[in-house]
Write an enzyme that holds these catalytic residues in place. Structure first.
Site, mmCIF file in Angstrom:
data_model
loop_
_atom_site.group_PDB
_atom_site.id
_atom_site.type_symbol
_atom_site.label_atom_id
_atom_site.label_comp_id
_atom_site.label_asym_id
_atom_site.label_seq_id
_atom_site.Cartn_x
_atom_site.Cartn_y
_atom_site.Cartn_z
ATOM 1 N N ALA A 123 -5.180 0.737 5.056
ATOM 2 C CA ALA A 123 -4.433 0.055 6.100
ATOM 3 C C ALA A 123 -3.532 -0.970 5.421
ATOM 4 O O ALA A 123 -3.797 -1.399 4.289
ATOM 5 C CB ALA A 123 -5.393 -0.618 7.063
ATOM 6 N N GLY A 149 -8.474 2.908 4.608
ATOM 7 C CA GLY A 149 -8.004 3.751 5.707
ATOM 8 C C GLY A 149 -7.493 5.105 5.244
ATOM 9 O O GLY A 149 -7.478 6.065 6.021
ATOM 10 N N GLU A 162 -10.512 7.161 4.939
ATOM 11 C CA GLU A 162 -10.952 7.441 6.315
ATOM 12 C C GLU A 162 -10.086 8.529 6.953
ATOM 13 O O GLU A 162 -10.587 9.384 7.683
ATOM 14 C CB GLU A 162 -10.917 6.150 7.136
ATOM 15 N N GLU A 199 -12.869 -2.058 1.146
ATOM 16 C CA GLU A 199 -12.717 -3.130 2.140
ATOM 17 C C GLU A 199 -13.530 -4.379 1.823
ATOM 18 O O GLU A 199 -13.072 -5.499 2.070
ATOM 19 C CB GLU A 199 -13.096 -2.614 3.542
HETATM 20 C C1 HXC Z 1 -0.174 -3.033 1.811
HETATM 21 C C2 HXC Z 1 -0.084 -2.124 -0.278
HETATM 22 C C3 HXC Z 1 -1.349 -1.517 -0.092
HETATM 23 C C4 HXC Z 1 -2.001 -1.718 1.149
HETATM 24 C C5 HXC Z 1 -0.638 -1.022 -2.066
HETATM 25 N N1 HXC Z 1 0.315 -1.796 -1.518
HETATM 26 N N2 HXC Z 1 -1.660 -0.850 -1.227
HETATM 27 N N3 HXC Z 1 0.479 -2.876 0.670
HETATM 28 N N4 HXC Z 1 -1.377 -2.490 2.063
HETATM 29 N N5 HXC Z 1 -3.184 -1.166 1.417
HETATM 30 C C6 HXC Z 1 1.601 -2.215 -2.115
HETATM 31 C C7 HXC Z 1 1.407 -3.285 -3.149
HETATM 32 O O1 HXC Z 1 1.284 -4.555 -2.541
HETATM 33 C C8 HXC Z 1 2.662 -3.141 -3.964
HETATM 34 O O2 HXC Z 1 3.725 -3.765 -3.276
HETATM 35 C C9 HXC Z 1 2.918 -1.644 -3.930
HETATM 36 O O3 HXC Z 1 2.167 -1.142 -2.809
HETATM 37 C C10 HXC Z 1 2.418 -0.930 -5.184
HETATM 38 O O4 HXC Z 1 1.067 -1.274 -5.378
HETATM 39 P P1 HXC Z 1 0.491 -1.959 -6.712
HETATM 40 O O5 HXC Z 1 -0.723 -2.716 -6.327
HETATM 41 O O6 HXC Z 1 1.579 -2.688 -7.446
HETATM 42 O O7 HXC Z 1 0.125 -0.668 -7.558
HETATM 43 P P2 HXC Z 1 -1.018 -0.530 -8.670
HETATM 44 O O8 HXC Z 1 -1.076 -1.755 -9.527
HETATM 45 O O9 HXC Z 1 -0.779 0.760 -9.320
HETATM 46 O O10 HXC Z 1 -2.382 -0.458 -7.839
HETATM 47 C C11 HXC Z 1 -2.606 0.600 -6.963
HETATM 48 C C12 HXC Z 1 -3.829 0.253 -6.059
HETATM 49 C C13 HXC Z 1 -3.573 -1.127 -5.398
HETATM 50 C C14 HXC Z 1 -5.093 0.228 -6.889
HETATM 51 C C15 HXC Z 1 -3.939 1.366 -5.008
HETATM 52 O O11 HXC Z 1 -2.276 -1.096 -4.795
HETATM 53 C C16 HXC Z 1 -4.581 -1.493 -4.369
HETATM 54 O O12 HXC Z 1 -5.702 -1.908 -4.682
HETATM 55 N N6 HXC Z 1 -4.196 -1.419 -3.083
HETATM 56 C C17 HXC Z 1 -5.026 -1.842 -1.985
HETATM 57 C C18 HXC Z 1 -6.128 -0.849 -1.733
HETATM 58 C C19 HXC Z 1 -7.048 -1.333 -0.631
HETATM 59 O O13 HXC Z 1 -7.695 -2.392 -0.737
HETATM 60 N N7 HXC Z 1 -7.125 -0.566 0.455
HETATM 61 C C20 HXC Z 1 -7.978 -0.861 1.591
HETATM 62 C C21 HXC Z 1 -7.211 -1.664 2.604
HETATM 63 S S1 HXC Z 1 -8.231 -2.187 3.926
HETATM 64 P P3 HXC Z 1 4.814 -4.661 -4.065
HETATM 65 O O14 HXC Z 1 5.624 -5.254 -2.968
HETATM 66 O O15 HXC Z 1 4.039 -5.640 -4.879
HETATM 67 O O16 HXC Z 1 5.557 -3.648 -4.887
HETATM 68 C C22 HXC Z 1 -8.325 -0.859 4.917
HETATM 69 C C23 HXC Z 1 -9.082 -1.076 6.203
HETATM 70 C C24 HXC Z 1 -9.004 0.115 7.128
HETATM 71 O O17 HXC Z 1 -7.836 0.180 4.646
HETATM 72 C C25 HXC Z 1 -9.588 -0.198 8.482
HETATM 73 C C26 HXC Z 1 -8.768 -1.115 9.323
HETATM 74 C C27 HXC Z 1 -9.319 -1.302 10.722
#
Ligand code: HXC
Length: 260
Positions: A66, A111, A114, A134
């Site tokens: 998400a 997400g 999921e 998460e």
């Molecule tokens: C918003 C995101 C994102 C996310 C990546 N980006 N994942 N933005 N939401 N979930 C953005 C980064 O901020 C970055 O933007 C660009 O995408 C590239 O990502 P990087 O982090 O620079 O890439 P990298 O270093 O290669 O790392 C990849 C990654 C990391 C390991 C996938 O991006 C990451 O950990 N992302 C978050 C994963 C996560 O925690 N997902 C769960 C979310 S909670 P910029 O602007 O800096 O270029 C969830 C809850 C669901 O899903 C249920 C809700 C009700």
């Protein structure tokens, strides 16, 4: 049916839905969820589509979760609404008459994992990574991850993934039954299309009934589930497809199903 954040394509009777926000690794915000909802509602009503593939745009990610930027400002009520919205969309995918294959081309996190687990089955590129991170953000999955993941990989493995937030490789995902097959990235879409194409050649009403039996039966005790299976099996004999399928076998020819 293209929309701002999705690419919708068809190849014969196979629809391909690509989440298309590669700059943020295809993160799901409200807009994407609403577009997915509309797109899948359209597919459900389209008898010309026999199978669906879901994937992510770009080299790197299926869906990295998400949208954390959007969620970061949520209060409790908004968070609940967002969770319910995603659950509704993913339920629609699970309840779609047509099978849905996740072609996991890269990160399937939060997400994104999921979304993949709401699909009927998953195939993955070698470089795909799966996880429910998460808890690293101080929250839990809210699009069904605490419920669908254990049903797929067992409670112990799901507990480890949910509590550690660790990412696993495609090979580990294969080992625990989260994905059915791992192929090189360049072969992923061809493989997904080949499987979807084989599904599209079968009796579509029968494929839908098999999907319903799997889904509904898993929420019933065995005796009720078997009764449900028998009803769906019997219902097949009211269709032209059953007559065509069995006649084609006996006449040693290819069946020509009409979804009737
Ligand atoms: C918003 C995101 C994102 C996310 C990546 N980006 N994942 N933005 N939401 N979930 C953005 C980064 O901020 C970055 O933007 C660009 O995408 C590239 O990502 P990087 O982090 O620079 O890439 P990298 O270093 O290669 O790392 C990849 C990654 C990391 C390991 C996938 O991006 C990451 O950990 N992302 C978050 C994963 C996560 O925690 N997902 C769960 C979310 S909670 P910029 O602007 O800096 O270029 C969830 C809850 C669901 O899903 C249920 C809700 C009700």
């Amino acid at each position: 049916m293209d929309s701002q954040n999705l690419i919708y394509e068809t190849a014969g009777a196979v629809a391909i839905v690509t989440v298309n926000r590669p700059k943020v690794l295809n993160a799901l915000n409200r807009a994407v969820l609403l577009e997915l909802d509309q797109t899948f509602a359209g597919i459900a009503a389209n008898r010309g589509i026999a199978a669906v593939i879901v994937t992510g745009a770009g080299e790197k990610s299926f869906v990295a979760g998400a949208d954390i930027a959007e969620m970061s400002g949520f209060g409790v009520a908004e968070a609940r609404e967002f969770s319910r919205l995603g659950q509704q969309v993913f339920n629609r995918i699970e309840e779609l008459p047509q099978p849905v294959i996740a072609a996991v081309n890269g990160f399937a996190l939060g997400g994104g994992c999921e979304l993949a687990t709401a699909c009927d089955f998953r195939i993955a590129a070698t470089k795909a990574r799966f996880g429910q991170p998460e808890v690293s953000l101080g929250v839990i999955p809210g699009f069904g991850g605490t419920q669908r993941l254990p049903r797929l990989v067992g409670r112990g493995m799901a507990a480890q993934l949910l509590f550690t937030g660790d990412m696993i490789s495609s090979e580990e995902a294969l080992r625990i039954g989260l994905v059915n097959k791992v192929v090189p990235a360049e072969a992923l879409m061809e493989e997904a299309k080949a499987i979807a194409g084989r599904i599209a050649g079968r009796g579509p009403l029968a494929v839908s009934a098999a999907k319903a039996a799997l889904r509904e039966g898993s929420n019933m005790d065995l005796n009720r589930a078997l009764a449900y299976e028998a009803e769906l099996f019997a219902g097949g004999f009211s269709t032209a497809d059953q007559k065509e399928g069995m006649a084609a076998f006996l006449q040693k020819r290819q069946a020509d199903f009409k979804a009737e």
